[in-house]
Scaffold this active site. Structure first.
Site, PDB file in Angstrom:
ATOM      1  CB  ILE A   1      38.845  43.454  35.738  1.00 24.60           C
ATOM      2  CG1 ILE A   1      40.764  42.563  35.073  1.00 24.60           C
ATOM      3  CG2 ILE A   1      38.944  41.633  35.414  1.00 24.60           C
ATOM      4  CD1 ILE A   1      41.873  42.362  35.967  1.00 24.60           C
ATOM      5  N   PRO A   2      36.475  45.082  34.216  1.00 25.44           N
ATOM      6  CG  PRO A   2      35.200  45.645  32.233  1.00 25.44           C
ATOM      7  CD  PRO A   2      36.534  45.587  32.618  1.00 25.44           C
ATOM      8  CG  HIS A   3      35.031  44.477  38.916  1.00 21.87           C
ATOM      9  ND1 HIS A   3      36.628  45.060  38.459  1.00 21.87           N
ATOM     10  CD2 HIS A   3      35.086  44.411  40.456  1.00 21.87           C
ATOM     11  CE1 HIS A   3      36.951  45.032  39.425  1.00 21.87           C
ATOM     12  NE2 HIS A   3      36.112  45.024  40.586  1.00 21.87           N
ATOM     13  N   GLY A   4      30.662  43.803  38.868  1.00 19.01           N
ATOM     14  CA  GLY A   4      30.643  44.509  39.576  1.00 19.01           C
ATOM     15  C   GLY A   4      29.615  43.472  40.003  1.00 19.01           C
TER      16      GLY A   4
END
Length: 152
Positions: free
Chosen positions: A65-68
């Site tokens: 779950i790549p996020h930013g």
């Protein structure tokens, strides 16, 4: 929070073209950009890569779950990708991932970001649902699976 209120059908990629973590993240950010959901693609990409350098978002069990959070988006946005060949994501369990869910939100809106991460995590605890997602052959199949799961 209902994920299909955030996820647009056109922001699903199955199968993903990328074969490594960075190319998969870039592919999903570009998908959001292609759908005119970003204010600044490069700012978003930088924010997601910066978060990834802090600690891998490969949460284990074949999921990342790549996020930013950044000023490159006006609202919470989401993209989903399914890798036909699992990708090394430096996951905590050292296993490659097939399901990649990208989440980006404005820097000043932490609440919805955390709620979405929690909702995604809860959905991914359902092994049967996760297995169906991994086998999904098209973006339409992926979106329909998520939509059915969210409404049921």
């Amino acid at each position: 929070m209902v994920l299909t209120q955030i996820l647009q059908p056109t922001c699903v990629k199955a199968p993903l073209d990328g074969t490594d973590k960075n190319s998969v993240i870039t592919e999903l950010v570009d998908l959001l950009a292609d759908n005119n959901l970003l204010l600044d693609r490069d700012v978003v990409l930088e924010a997601v890569f910066a978060r990834e350098q802090t600690r891998s978002t490969g949460i284990g069990s074949g999921i990342a779950i790549p996020h930013g959070k950044c000023e490159g988006v006006a609202d919470l946005v989401m993209a989903v990708g399914i890798a036909q060949v699992p990708v090394n994501f430096d996951s905590i369990d050292q296993k490659p991932v097939s399901i990649v869910i990208l989440l980006v939100s404005p820097a000043d809106r932490t609440g919805p970001h955390i709620q979405a991460l929690a909702r995604i995590s809860r959905l991914m605890l359902d092994e049967e649902f996760k297995a169906k997602l991994e086998k999904a052959a098209s973006p339409e199949d992926v979106y329909q699976l998520i939509s059915i799961k969210e409404s049921g």
